[in-house]
Enzyme design. Structure first.
Site, PDB file in Angstrom:
ATOM      1  N   GLU A  29       0.806  -1.228   0.000  1.00  0.00           N
ATOM      2  CA  GLU A  29       0.000   0.000   0.000  1.00  0.00           C
ATOM      3  C   GLU A  29       0.837   1.276   0.000  1.00  0.00           C
ATOM      4  OE1 GLU A  29      -2.856  -0.074   3.176  1.00  0.00           O
ATOM      5  OE2 GLU A  29      -3.923  -1.780   2.366  1.00  0.00           O
ATOM      6  N   GLU A  60      -5.293  -8.582   0.928  1.00  0.00           N
ATOM      7  CA  GLU A  60      -5.945  -8.258   2.210  1.00  0.00           C
ATOM      8  C   GLU A  60      -7.407  -7.938   1.960  1.00  0.00           C
ATOM      9  OE1 GLU A  60      -4.299  -5.076   4.633  1.00  0.00           O
ATOM     10  OE2 GLU A  60      -2.272  -5.759   4.185  1.00  0.00           O
TER      11      GLU A  60
HETATM   12  C1  FCB Z   1      -4.446  -2.098   5.644  1.00  0.00           C
HETATM   13  C2  FCB Z   1      -3.056  -2.420   6.156  1.00  0.00           C
HETATM   14  C3  FCB Z   1      -3.049  -3.474   7.240  1.00  0.00           C
HETATM   15  C4  FCB Z   1      -4.192  -3.291   8.206  1.00  0.00           C
HETATM   16  C5  FCB Z   1      -5.505  -3.167   7.470  1.00  0.00           C
HETATM   17  C6  FCB Z   1      -6.716  -3.046   8.349  1.00  0.00           C
HETATM   18  O1  FCB Z   1      -4.453  -0.837   5.062  1.00  0.00           O
HETATM   19  O2  FCB Z   1      -2.241  -2.873   5.100  1.00  0.00           O
HETATM   20  O3  FCB Z   1      -1.801  -3.456   7.873  1.00  0.00           O
HETATM   21  O4  FCB Z   1      -3.950  -2.211   9.013  1.00  0.00           O
HETATM   22  O5  FCB Z   1      -5.439  -2.050   6.612  1.00  0.00           O
END
Ligand code: FCB
Length: 451
Positions: free
Chosen positions: A161, A348
């Site tokens: 990210e 994620e």
């Molecule tokens: C993302 C991050 C991760 C976590 C989630 C909820 O942006 O990559 O580390 O904090 O959000």
């Protein structure tokens, strides 16, 4: 029904490891930021977190007992290279070697992120990501890591990210180092992308069989209405949040709209000759983190570029983020259409709720099961619709240190009692175990070499 999609879980080093002053680890800019008054909810810190540094073997046992075949984890740069330069720290190398081998011994395929936000403090002192030297140091670091640990995993994510590691960190002040300078943020963004380019080149040279990609936080941004002002602001927001990070990787240039919003990107001292070639060198997959679903509404009174982001209902999570799985489906279809033919990995996705242990000793989280049912279904639907999506990693394996929100936001499938370090699989962990069993992942093509 079996699919060829890998179903896994994800964590990040700083959020779970603890042991911040052990094993030769140096401070990262998160260690510094968390000490600032007001930086972290309730003044909490990640010094112990889930104590995973000491409990990793039991944590992997638990993961294996849930039948989870793939684990996305990150390496702490500060643990492996405490000052951000020079030789790797042998204790750090040993820790990650044991961890990665421990995964494979349990039939869990590791997916390894090189950078999930924990920049060594000495590099932060020298200017951090707004400085090009940080990207160069990261390239050198990547080469050392690949040489020491590269044979222990097949799939590597370079940077997690870049939008958060640049804008949330250097413009919005929400994440380490907590700066509020938009110029620093855009410089950081370019250097994080360049760091990806350097690392990708290092893999190609040293370990060509590795599968490598970058992970971006993405959302299919749409206008609140078809009013011209909303449509124009949605286009702008898409360029700021998606285009800035996807165009250079997949199209080889920032593009006119992004450059008009960030004129610094036309400065040949910042974006140097050859940078975009490095950044756009073909990867093996593209990583997508996705959490919520927003509409953009023009609003002259908003200090945020004259628009507001409105979460699409329903928003049951503790962050007031959406539970709208059709948004993930639309996103996957759009990325495949707009940006790339590469396989997609959802690196994620997950949700936070106010979970607690009930008198039966269990943690009942039907909202999370609802969320996961929807979003895994969206992945399956995208696949059925012809999108080449190959993996899905639930965030997170266990409750952890949620950055500036401390321990107040629980994203885990496994509940962690931060007082005792007891782990209790939530109902959603059992649901995910059964889901995985019913949608068996391919067997990992293990080809561990000695490292
Ligand atoms: C993302 C991050 C991760 C976590 C989630 C909820 O942006 O990559 O580390 O904090 O959000």
């Amino acid at each position: 029904m079996s699919t060829d999609i890998v179903w896994g879980v994800a964590t990040a080093a700083f959020q779970i490891e603890g042991a911040t002053a052990e094993g030769g680890r140096g401070p990262s800019h998160w260690d510094t930021f968390q000490q600032q008054p007001g930086a972290i909810f309730h003044g909490e810190d990640a010094d112990v977190a889930c104590d995973h540094y000491h409990r990793w073997a039991e944590d992997l046992d638990l993961m294996a007992s849930l039948g989870i075949p793939a684990y996305r984890l990150s390496l702490s740069w500060s643990r492996l290279q405490p000052t951000g330069r020079g030789q790797l720290n042998p204790d750090g190398v040993r820790f990650y070697r044991d961890l990665l081998r421990g995964c494979r011994q349990r039939g869990i395929e590791p997916y390894v992120t090189l950078y999930h936000w924990d920049l060594p403090q000495p590099l932060a002192d020298e200017g951090g990501w707004p400085a090009r030297a940080t990207a160069e140091a990261f390239g050198d670091y990547a080469r050392l890591v690949i040489a020491e640990l590269g044979g222990l995993a097949e799939n590597w994510i370079t940077i997690n990210e870049p939008i958060c590691a640049s804008f949330l960190s250097y413009d919005w002040g929400m994440q380490a180092p907590g700066h509020t300078d938009p110029d620093e943020a855009i410089r950081a963004a370019h250097h994080l992308l360049l760091a990806h380019g350097f690392a990708l080149a290092a893999f190609r040279e040293i370990l060509p069989e590795a599968r490598v990609g970058i992970t971006n936080l993405l959302s299919r941004i749409r206008p609140f209405s078809d009013a011209a002002a909303d449509m124009a602001k949605a286009t702008e927001a898409d360029a700021r949040m998606n285009g800035l990070f996807m165009q250079p990787v997949h199209h080889g240039s920032y593009g006119e709209l992004v450059e008009s919003l960030f004129p610094q990107l036309t400065d040949p001292d910042l974006v140097r000759e050859g940078d975009l070639q490095l950044i756009s060198a073909p990867g093996d997959f593209t990583g997508i983190n996705h959490y919520t679903n927003v509409l953009v509404k023009a609003d002259d009174t908003s200090p945020f570029h004259g628009y507001r982001m409105i979460q699409v209902e329903p928003t049951p999570t503790s962050f007031d983020w959406s539970d709208t799985p059709e948004a993930l489906h639309a996103l996957l279809v759009w990325v495949a259409h707009e940006y790339t033919d590469l396989p997609l990995l959802v690196t994620e996705n997950g949700a936070t709720f106010h979970d607690y242990v009930t008198p039966d000793g269990q943690v009942h989280d039907p909202e999370r099961i609802h969320y996961l049912e929807g979003y895994t279904g969206a992945v399956l639907q995208a696949r059925a619709d012809g999108v080449d999506v190959r993996g899905y990693f639930a965030w997170s394996f266990m409750d952890n240190f949620e950055w500036s929100w401390g321990y107040s936001m629980r994203f885990g499938l496994v509940f962690v009692d931060f007082g005792t370090q007891e782990r209790i699989p939530k109902d959603s962990a059992h649901w995910y175990r059964d889901f995985i069993a019913g949608h068996a992942s391919p067997l990992p093509t293990s080809k561990e070499t000695t490292a």
